[in-house]
Design an enzyme around this catalytic site. Structure first.
Site, PDB file in Angstrom:
ATOM      1  N   GLY A 208       0.813  -1.215   0.000  1.00  0.00           N
ATOM      2  CA  GLY A 208       0.000   0.000   0.000  1.00  0.00           C
ATOM      3  C   GLY A 208       0.846   1.264   0.000  1.00  0.00           C
ATOM      4  O   GLY A 208       0.544   2.231  -0.701  1.00  0.00           O
ATOM      5  N   GLU A 225      -6.947  -0.070   1.918  1.00  0.00           N
ATOM      6  CA  GLU A 225      -7.342  -0.864   3.093  1.00  0.00           C
ATOM      7  C   GLU A 225      -6.224  -1.857   3.321  1.00  0.00           C
ATOM      8  O   GLU A 225      -6.051  -2.796   2.545  1.00  0.00           O
ATOM      9  CB  GLU A 225      -8.684  -1.555   2.839  1.00  0.00           C
ATOM     10  CG  GLU A 225      -9.343  -2.063   4.122  1.00  0.00           C
ATOM     11  CD  GLU A 225      -8.940  -3.483   4.479  1.00  0.00           C
ATOM     12  OE1 GLU A 225      -8.022  -3.628   5.318  1.00  0.00           O
ATOM     13  OE2 GLU A 225      -9.515  -4.434   3.943  1.00  0.00           O
TER      14      GLU A 225
END
Length: 452
Positions: A208, A225
């Site tokens: 991420g 997420e």
């Protein structure tokens, strides 16, 4: 290039498909741009009607989709059917959302409204743990808002996503959802493509952060997420008989391969042995095996890498002197099977406590002083979810106030709902999904200020 998709319960080839090239990514984005022009011009009512039709078509294809999910991901068929049901419900929910202009002022001087506009092409990167459900979570709010999507599923579990895209395109417009298959040699060109205007990713924190770096130069909108290491706190007044089953299920759902699973359990010493005994009994009652076989409640870990990682954590715990309790696996299993494992009295420096296991193992740590243990329970890096278990009390409310995660559950864990925003704090994410707040992350704001 051919890509073999393995069934993790057997290690046998389930399907063989082709991977995408950088040229395929270019074509997919171009097709998605064209689809966006048509789709974004449709009214909210037309988009909602089409998505309701998609939901009905997913339901009609439920048996096929559930079989695909079990065969590529490994979870028991009943859990795969639950995943399909969730996909249907989430799609209907997003279809029913409305985006009326928000009136900020209507005075003698001016009228000020906030309108929400679609962004354009959305790039989606999904993981292997809930391949159908997470694709739905990414795709449906993007489509409801008027965007088009290019999705890159995990190379370990692409089959249900390919089927989903076919269903969507049949009941909306051609090429509204494009699928590309591959690893970062495909993913990075997709994420950095100048015509991609938003990125949504579910997966590990290191990946991420890499994605955030890749897209920062173009100021793309991004929703991340990411990982968690969720703690649960069991209070002195907890009713173990009432809570043990739910604690087990929220720790081991999907064989522990869920971002929001309960991954570390801190139990007041007065309730420690009783809860450990109850969880060990529940673990022993699980039927471990191939998810396509009747009666199986507990499937394999999805892939060899995760299998090795979790087993290494268990071996380290045994070497440390912690008590490792797991039922024996049935004879004749050939897949990536790990029995549901309870680790009692682990040193808090072990990997299984400090890091996200993402597998069927739960460390259980006794405590005497609630305030002291909270300093350990609150993770320095992760803050996706957390929970407190017990009867109403000042202590329970204090724990709620101290947990800094994106979601705090009380006498529950890992429950996500289509109408409730979900996302992590700290390094567990950026932005939210679900509900109106999640839908609006797929839009750009336009303020209209009319003087009178």
């Amino acid at each position: 290039m051919a890509l073999d998709i393995l069934n993790p319960a057997t290690k046998q080839i389930y399907k063989t498909i082709g991977t995408s090239t950088v040229d395929d990514v270019q074509v997919a984005v171009e097709n998605s741009k064209t689809a966006f022009v048509t789709w974004s011009a449709k009214s909210h009512e037309e988009r909602a009607e089409a998505l309701h039709a998609v939901a009905n078509a997913i339901k009609a294809a439920g048996a096929e989709l559930a079989s695909m999910v079990t065969s590529e991901q490994g979870k028991p068929l009943g859990l795969a059917q639950f995943e399909v049901g969730g996909a249907v419900g989430w799609t209907h929910y997003n279809a029913a959302l409305t985006m009326e202009p928000e009136v900020l002022e209507d005075s003698p001087e001016r009228t000020v409204e906030v309108h929400r506009m679609p962004i354009g092409v959305v790039a989606s990167i999904t993981p292997w743990n809930w391949p159908l459900m997470i694709a739905i979570w990414h795709i449906m709010p993007a489509l409801r808002a008027g965007n088009s999507v290019v999705i890159k599923p995990s190379s370990l579990t692409p089959i249900s996503t390919l089927k989903l895209a076919d269903i969507i395109n049949q009941h909306t417009i051609p090429n509204l959802v494009q699928v590309v298959i591959g690893e970062k040699e495909v993913g990075e060109p997709l994420l950095t493509h100048p015509d991609v205007k938003k990125v949504v990713f579910t997966g590990s924190t290191p990946v991420g952060k890499r994605i955030a770096q890749l897209v920062a130069g173009d100021l793309k909108k991004v929703t991340l997420e990411l990982g968690g290491n969720d703690a649960g706190i069991v209070l002195e007044n907890a009713n173990i008989d009432a809570l043990a089953e739910k604690i087990f299920m929220t720790s081991f759902v999907n064989m522990g391969q869920t971002c929001a699973c309960l991954k570390r359990l801190y139990v007041h010493r007065s309730k420690y042995e009783a809860l450990c005994d109850a969880l060990v009994k529940i673990a022993a009652a699980q039927v471990v095996g191939d998810g396509m076989q009747s009666g199986v409640t507990f499937g394999p870990v999805q892939n060899a890498s995760q299998y090795e990682k979790v087993n290494a954590m268990i071996a380290q715990a045994k070497a440390s002197g912690a008590e490792v309790i797991a039922p024996e696996l049935p004879a004749g299993l050939n897949g990536y099977f790990i029995a549901p494992t309870i680790i009692k009295n682990p040193p808090i420096t072990l990997d299984v406590v400090c890091d996200e296991q993402f597998g069927p193992v739960l460390p259980i740590i006794p405590y005497d002083d609630l305030e002291a243990v909270m300093e350990t329970a609150i993770h320095k890096e992760f803050a996706l979810g957390g929970s407190v278990w017990g009867e109403p009390s000042e202590q329970l409310e204090w724990v709620i106030s101290q947990l800094d995660s994106g979601t705090v559950w009380v006498n529950n864990h890992a429950e996500v709902l289509p109408h409730v925003p979900f996302g992590g704090n700290k390094s567990s994410g950026l932005g939210v999904e679900f509900g109106m707040e999640g839908l609006l992350e797929n839009t750009v704001r336009k303020v209209i200020n009319r003087a009178k």
